[in-house]
Design a protein around this motif. Structure first.
Motif, PDB file in Angstrom:
ATOM      1  N   TRP A  62       0.833  -1.207   0.000  1.00  0.00           N
ATOM      2  CA  TRP A  62       0.000   0.000   0.000  1.00  0.00           C
ATOM      3  C   TRP A  62       0.870   1.261   0.000  1.00  0.00           C
ATOM      4  CZ3 TRP A  62      -4.605   1.557  -1.183  1.00  0.00           C
ATOM      5  CH2 TRP A  62      -5.045   2.808  -0.757  1.00  0.00           C
TER       6      TRP A  62
ATOM      7  N   GLU B 278      -7.285   1.096  -7.480  1.00  0.00           N
ATOM      8  CA  GLU B 278      -8.738   1.174  -7.339  1.00  0.00           C
ATOM      9  C   GLU B 278      -9.145   1.404  -5.886  1.00  0.00           C
ATOM     10  OE1 GLU B 278     -12.724  -1.460  -8.333  1.00  0.00           O
ATOM     11  OE2 GLU B 278     -10.814  -2.018  -9.258  1.00  0.00           O
ATOM     12  N   ILE B 279      -8.486   0.731  -4.972  1.00  0.00           N
ATOM     13  CA  ILE B 279      -8.759   0.965  -3.548  1.00  0.00           C
ATOM     14  C   ILE B 279      -8.436   2.413  -3.199  1.00  0.00           C
ATOM     15  CG2 ILE B 279      -8.039   0.388  -1.189  1.00  0.00           C
ATOM     16  CD1 ILE B 279      -7.598  -2.500  -2.226  1.00  0.00           C
TER      17      ILE B 279
END
Length: 90
Positions: free
Chosen positions: A12, A28-29
């Motif tokens: 992340w 997308e997250i």
């Protein structure tokens, strides 16, 4: 969000420079969490994240999709209650 997978935290944190196959999912997250005023992924040890660990473990054993809309599932109820008590004074 707290996860017990340090690799997920690292993915992340480095998602903008990633060429990994999961990069589009992380992008997308990132678009979805832009609707929140703050979103952070933190690493916690597995023993501090028992409910999430139990859900992941359960998901690995299923051949069908399961959803819980009204009730907490029995296999998870005890750890959810324990987690609520531990965080009640935080």
């Amino acid at each position: 969000m707290k996860v017990d997978c340090l690799e997920m935290v690292n993915l992340w944190n480095n998602r903008h420079n990633s060429r990994l196959i999961v990069a589009p999912i992380l992008v997308e997250i990132g678009e979805l969490v832009s609707y929140f005023s703050l979103f952070v992924i933190q690493h916690v040890i597995r023993s501090a994240n028992v409910p999430a660990h139990l859900c992941a473990k359960r998901a690995c054993t299923l051949n069908v999709m399961e959803s819980w809309l009204e009730d907490n599932p029995g296999f998870l109820l005890t750890s959810l209650l324990a987690d609520c008590r531990e965080n009640a004074f935080v």
